[in-house]
Design an enzyme around this catalytic site. Sequence first.
Site, PDB file in Angstrom:
ATOM      1  N   ASP A  32      64.913  22.121  41.029  1.00 56.51           N
ATOM      2  CA  ASP A  32      63.493  22.462  41.067  1.00 56.51           C
ATOM      3  C   ASP A  32      63.176  23.457  39.953  1.00 56.51           C
ATOM      4  OD1 ASP A  32      60.882  22.591  43.024  1.00 56.51           O
ATOM      5  OD2 ASP A  32      61.278  24.529  42.087  1.00 56.51           O
ATOM      6  N   TYR A  37      57.977  28.512  34.661  1.00 55.22           N
ATOM      7  CA  TYR A  37      59.264  29.201  34.772  1.00 55.22           C
ATOM      8  C   TYR A  37      59.877  29.452  33.397  1.00 55.22           C
ATOM      9  CZ  TYR A  37      59.339  27.934  39.782  1.00 55.22           C
ATOM     10  OH  TYR A  37      59.056  27.783  41.113  1.00 55.22           O
ATOM     11  N   LYS A  62      56.648  21.342  37.795  1.00 57.08           N
ATOM     12  CA  LYS A  62      55.299  21.644  38.275  1.00 57.08           C
ATOM     13  C   LYS A  62      54.375  21.954  37.109  1.00 57.08           C
ATOM     14  CE  LYS A  62      57.673  24.059  42.006  1.00 57.08           C
ATOM     15  NZ  LYS A  62      58.852  24.492  41.229  1.00 57.08           N
ATOM     16  N   HIS A  93      51.139  23.235  40.651  1.00 57.46           N
ATOM     17  CA  HIS A  93      51.886  24.428  41.046  1.00 57.46           C
ATOM     18  C   HIS A  93      51.132  25.314  42.035  1.00 57.46           C
ATOM     19  CE1 HIS A  93      55.211  27.320  39.459  1.00 57.46           C
ATOM     20  NE2 HIS A  93      55.079  27.387  40.759  1.00 57.46           N
TER      21      HIS A  93
END
Length: 245
Positions: A32, A37, A62, A93
């Site tokens: 994930d 990120y 996402k 997200h």
Amino acid sequence: MPLLGFGTWQIKGDDAVRATSVALEAGYRHLDTATVYGNEGEVGRALAESGVPREEVFVTTKCPPSRTGHELDTLKESLDLLQTDHVNLWLIHWPGDGSSNTDIWRAFGEAREMGLAREIGVSNFDAALLDEVSEATGLTPAVNQIEWSPFLYDAATVAEHRERDIVLEGYSALRGGTLDHPTILEIAEREDRTAAQVIIRWHLQHGFVVIPKSVHPERIRSNAHVAGFTLGDDDMAALDALGKG
């Protein structure tokens, strides 16, 4: 979709490569990540170098709502970084403002039709928002990823997802004091397991997806070793009771 995944939030650079590599070696087959990120390239590198066939790994990323109008470009950038021609799951997200959720969701539907995302879903949506995008487009999210743990257990939330045939995926299961709670520690001691393993096992027995993250190899491996025991009904009820009911 494997119920146990490896989360990569806040893991950057070489740490992200190493941690993801250890996770794959430990048997995780669900990774994930997310655009925000900033580690899709590292996750992709670890997967490419792991020797694990791509078709054996479920990859989620996402898209932030700030990319409204540029959704497909965002996904293609993610695919390049991940070194793959598709993701298994693409999520919004978090909710955007006004009509943006529906606009983004239509683009997500296009991505699925194009084969760039095998399935599409959302994150941090409540039941009203789930219904809003479903009713506007005719496409029901496959997954809703929300903050979730025994402390946040809510039977009504579980029912809302099951009524809509939407998978509940939890994040931050090992945060917020869960690892230190007396009830969880007592069960862990009795089962000769870690508190983290008890929490992960609770998710799996409920059918919730869980994505624990760590940069420590021993914890990554330990969190994956949850198949050798089962929580009894009384223990499951005790853990449920830590939440909202």
